[in-house]
Enzyme design. Sequence first.
Site, PDB file in Angstrom:
ATOM      1  N   LYS A 136      43.980  31.490  39.795  1.00 32.85           N
ATOM      2  CA  LYS A 136      42.582  31.088  39.589  1.00 32.85           C
ATOM      3  C   LYS A 136      42.484  29.873  38.682  1.00 32.85           C
ATOM      4  O   LYS A 136      41.716  28.945  38.935  1.00 32.85           O
ATOM      5  CB  LYS A 136      41.806  32.257  38.968  1.00 32.85           C
ATOM      6  CG  LYS A 136      41.290  33.246  40.002  1.00 32.85           C
ATOM      7  CD  LYS A 136      39.966  33.844  39.516  1.00 32.85           C
ATOM      8  CE  LYS A 136      39.265  34.561  40.642  1.00 32.85           C
ATOM      9  NZ  LYS A 136      37.845  34.816  40.335  1.00 32.85           N
ATOM     10  N   GLU A 192      31.661  28.736  28.886  1.00 29.95           N
ATOM     11  CA  GLU A 192      31.283  28.343  30.254  1.00 29.95           C
ATOM     12  C   GLU A 192      29.781  28.508  30.435  1.00 29.95           C
ATOM     13  O   GLU A 192      29.185  29.426  29.876  1.00 29.95           O
ATOM     14  CB  GLU A 192      32.032  29.246  31.238  1.00 29.95           C
ATOM     15  CG  GLU A 192      31.954  28.808  32.676  1.00 29.95           C
ATOM     16  CD  GLU A 192      32.778  29.730  33.576  1.00 29.95           C
ATOM     17  OE1 GLU A 192      33.950  29.434  33.832  1.00 29.95           O
ATOM     18  OE2 GLU A 192      32.223  30.770  34.001  1.00 29.95           O
ATOM     19  N   ARG A 213      42.830  32.541  54.033  1.00 32.07           N
ATOM     20  CA  ARG A 213      43.048  33.406  55.204  1.00 32.07           C
ATOM     21  C   ARG A 213      41.768  33.423  56.036  1.00 32.07           C
ATOM     22  O   ARG A 213      40.761  32.856  55.637  1.00 32.07           O
ATOM     23  CB  ARG A 213      43.349  34.816  54.719  1.00 32.07           C
ATOM     24  CG  ARG A 213      42.282  35.262  53.725  1.00 32.07           C
ATOM     25  CD  ARG A 213      42.197  36.712  53.468  1.00 32.07           C
ATOM     26  NE  ARG A 213      41.361  36.993  52.311  1.00 32.07           N
ATOM     27  CZ  ARG A 213      40.047  37.144  52.333  1.00 32.07           C
ATOM     28  NH1 ARG A 213      39.384  37.017  53.462  1.00 32.07           N
ATOM     29  NH2 ARG A 213      39.361  37.402  51.229  1.00 32.07           N
ATOM     30  N   HIS A 250      30.999  42.813  44.456  1.00 36.29           N
ATOM     31  CA  HIS A 250      31.851  41.865  45.176  1.00 36.29           C
ATOM     32  C   HIS A 250      32.253  42.353  46.559  1.00 36.29           C
ATOM     33  O   HIS A 250      33.084  41.731  47.223  1.00 36.29           O
ATOM     34  CB  HIS A 250      33.096  41.506  44.357  1.00 36.29           C
ATOM     35  CG  HIS A 250      32.728  40.924  43.024  1.00 36.29           C
ATOM     36  ND1 HIS A 250      32.168  39.675  42.888  1.00 36.29           N
ATOM     37  CD2 HIS A 250      32.777  41.439  41.776  1.00 36.29           C
ATOM     38  CE1 HIS A 250      31.922  39.437  41.624  1.00 36.29           C
ATOM     39  NE2 HIS A 250      32.262  40.498  40.920  1.00 36.29           N
TER      40      HIS A 250
END
Lengths: 159, 159, 500, 500
Positions: D116, D200, D295, D235
């Site tokens: 990541k 952030e 993918r 998610h």
Amino acid sequence: MGSRREVEIRVGDRALAAQIDEDGTVVVDGRAFAVTRLDEGLYLVRDTDRQWRIAVAGTPEDVWLSVDGHAIRVEMGTRGRARARHTMSGLETSAPMPATVIKVLVEPGSSVRVGETLVMLEAMKMELPIRAPRDGVVRAVTCRAGELVQPGVNLVELE
Amino acid sequence: MGSRREVEIRVGDRALAAQIDEDGTVVVDGRAFAVTRLDEGLYLVRDTDRQWRIAVAGTPEDVWLSVDGHAIRVEMGTRGRARARHTMSGLETSAPMPATVIKVLVEPGSSVRVGETLVMLEAMKMELPIRAPRDGVVRAVTCRAGELVQPGVNLVELE
Amino acid sequence: MIKRLLIANRGEIAVRIICACRELGIETVAVYSAADRLAPHVSAADRAIHIGAAPPAESYLNVDRLISAARESRADAVHPGYGFLSERAAFARACEDAGLVFVGPPASVLARMGSKIGARVLMQRAGVPIVPGERPSDQSLEAIRTAVVRVGLPALLKPAAGGGGIGMKTLRDSSEIDDSVERARREALAAFGDGTLYVERLVERPRHIEIQVFADTHGNIVHLFERECSIQRRHQKTIEETPSVALTPALRAQMGEAAINAARAAQYINAGTVEFLLEGTGDNAQFYFLEMNTRLQVEHPITESVTGVDLVNAQLRVASGDRLPWRQTELVQRGHAIECRIYAEDPHQNFLPQAGTLLMYQEPKGPGVRVDSGVIEGADVSVYYDPLLAKLVVWAETRDAAIARAVAALREYVILRVRANLAFLGAILHHPRFISGAIDTRFLEDEIESLRSGLLADDVPLAALAAAAFHNGGESRAPTERTAPKGAADPFVTLGAWRG
Amino acid sequence: MIKRLLIANRGEIAVRIICACRELGIETVAVYSAADRLAPHVSAADRAIHIGAAPPAESYLNVDRLISAARESRADAVHPGYGFLSERAAFARACEDAGLVFVGPPASVLARMGSKIGARVLMQRAGVPIVPGERPSDQSLEAIRTAVVRVGLPALLKPAAGGGGIGMKTLRDSSEIDDSVERARREALAAFGDGTLYVERLVERPRHIEIQVFADTHGNIVHLFERECSIQRRHQKTIEETPSVALTPALRAQMGEAAINAARAAQYINAGTVEFLLEGTGDNAQFYFLEMNTRLQVEHPITESVTGVDLVNAQLRVASGDRLPWRQTELVQRGHAIECRIYAEDPHQNFLPQAGTLLMYQEPKGPGVRVDSGVIEGADVSVYYDPLLAKLVVWAETRDAAIARAVAALREYVILRVRANLAFLGAILHHPRFISGAIDTRFLEDEIESLRSGLLADDVPLAALAAAAFHNGGESRAPTERTAPKGAADPFVTLGAWRG
């Protein structure tokens, strides 16, 4: 060997010998396959290299199978007895033309006398009785009221 | 009236009375419907104004039906007897947790002794025997080897 | 918007229309004959009304019964589907008189376009190309000879009063003219009491190309491109596709414009199709008006697949007074679509329609595969109606990919005991002429033998027989001597062709 | 071209890949665990190999077993599907080492984008927008305070070494900074042995928008537009659609370009997806790189429906060395597609995955309806794998029509005894916020109560009970006191919502 059956498969003009084990091993014309039931009438057949999905329906005398979009009709019988037996049988209770079944008057186990009406058909607005060709006991009824039937198929099987 | 049956349908907290005629007339909670079988487990239900296509599966104690994409579970019983009987019964042969059936050791008609293993389950890598809660005769087996079963359902019904 | 629609039809098209209604919130009323009591179109509707006995004249063609079913169910509109009463002006008028919206063109348009001769004259006036021809006012032999020379050889001589091919003569050489005129006139007089002759250019080996058009009640008309329908047998279409490999962009634009002109001349409303014969190839190919089909076509799904529209949805909205949902410039063709008509018929017995119970019936599925059908497993296929069981419609990015997808889907299709044309369709899709696109309306007639060849019982895979043996393994009864319902020992296989 | 492909996966995606192979003439080898012996993906293939016990680690995650299955079956390529080993560089490398074509990006790309932090740095260098943030080299309280001011409030404090939300703090007011920094550092030290903090920007109520990209081995890269995936729970995506109502043409072009830049920076090959967070609306909405999925995605069919391409077909061709079949300018979006994920889960028990036998299982069909599934009636739904039973994918001309089509299809779907989320999906499609398009990633969390409300046993139509009574009419046994498998008396219905 109690779990093994020998049958003869007639397809077109050919008659092929098959041995069926309860574990799903089926040998046809000397070639072995492993057969697994997937669903009602649907089988997965494997040999060492590949597999096929085959749909099957019908009775031993009138087996229909579908392979890759092709509908194929075969007959199944005990080996060696096929030819001996089939001369005794015949289309004794079949419809004379395409017709609709109006009423089925017997059921498996019914004792019938020669000439007794087994099934009433209708075709071209006429009623057509199918009568018992001899005294006997009904082994199976292969049609039902409302169904359209074709000639060449016995509607009632006698023992 | 020999062809009419009275049943009680339990849905959620409600219990509704229904009368079923063999001709397909079904009265539920006083409202009449005409029911026609379309296919295995598929019914067309009509009243005077409209019709519904309903899918149904399962046993009377565990009926599942699908209407417009909704899955609904109901129970079916002889009227009046439901409450009297259900206190005598219970989840005497159900799985204690979601589990896989390894082996079914009895079949309908088997006589069993209290403590005898009826079904062997596996869950979380443990074997879990389901034992007979009392002496009796097996009325029905509602699971099969390889099946995943949930708690809350009897796997074997005793008479 | 329409609130409750009666569908005056049966089978796959009735199911298709019910689907469209469901998504628009329109309630549906199905009608059924005694033979269709449990049919899918009946159970799919919100309500169903029995309208009579199995023969079409007593049910699906019975105008009075249909109008009273619509009244009884308080429907406010009627969709006629295709076939049956869909192009009968009298039915559209009966609907209009009963205050029912008829989902299709007005009765006046049906009447106008229902006359072949009237339609031809109308098209000629509108500048739509028709097959060149003349009816000499002077019917002398010399005048007809002159007309033939003007029209050009090969030509057709046709009785002006006629139809059905009676008295029709093909002229390939001028030496044949005198004798043919005499015979044609004699036959025409005998059959119609009128010896007037008509001379027409003979269009040899044409393609059958049709253009989908759509018009609303606000004066908008669009076309939705072509459908190639040359794979047909005695005017019964078997496989349709779009786009046609025969159309150049210029020709496609010309034919689209001609179809719009035809629709405008007919004062057309709703979905319709203009059929053309196409002769030759390239930009200079010639097309000629054949007839207009004033209804939804069987093969409408291939247009839906390639243009990305829902024609039945649009029919219902336009019938409700809405404007067309698309402008011409928004309509584009994308990819390639093929329809295979699945008929209950036996290609080995001159395509005799088959009836009986579907012992097993399983449709293929997958990306780009659509099956519009009106039957389910266990259903009885009736002798009373069209033998069309279903339409397999595939879409893919290219023509080759669409052919491959159709072949894969046909291989997955299971229809047992009622003979169907699955293997025959597969043989067409594998035929070199089909693959190359070199087809015309005589393709099936020309190639029928090669399409039926290779049906060998010897090719049945042993694996399939193993499944059959296992299925019946519990039984050990001897077989009875019995033929298959339609002729024994003809296992219905084309494995040679299919393995290619 | 690939000749024989091993599919290192199960369920609907394995069936989907087999479909694509069939049309390309590629032979297929399925693999299966002990739990999947009779699964559809097994019977659909040309050959199937048993690779181990039901737990994934012993079968679908067993690299050695998969490689030896490929060798045993003489496959020349492997498709990993999604999930399982699809994004594991080690598996791709094992395939490469065994001389097998891996249908996906090279192992090096999987490794690069699997990190990541590494991916974020790479994207930043390539000019792909990332969520603004800083890791002050000076980790003093003052320096962090200054960083927060530069980044702007609200902000997130994150341990630089961390993951999984540990030590993460939300800052909404500058008065919270001192206390939060202290606590975050303490927790980070305890968990990771490293107290370094990262600041952030907090993206509130973002949409999850992803862009499909595709690159070949000849240097060509295209994007295939967006998928809106904001309807998700923890998610796990539930409903996806395309186009997104949030994207203006200008924004769509920007995001497409950013996704291509991301793919180029990653030296990407084959199909991939760049996930973004989107904040705000209109041309000025901000998007930030989230991660790249290296993918095929579960939700790839909605892109296929709207762009008219076959992504799996293209994957196989590109993996064989072919050029991309499309240029960017040829790709256009047409109509609207929605995917509903059909899960075996109980929305009333915190979405607990369900297992058991599918007593009845019937899929909807119709124009514009596609169901990709890996189960059949009578099959056992296993506890070992993802509870995704099938994907209902609808396409229609407009978003409203697509919603109506999805609702109609869900109503036709039959899944009995194993509880599924059909009614919950229906409730989402009927929700005013979904219909208006005002959704973000917190939609399900916010609306969960209203989506579950209205599940009233009292609303079960009497007609349905009549069918149940008739079905069991032959029986007259008393019911036993028994709860439903998962809690009794909660008949699983939302008739209120569905009738709207």
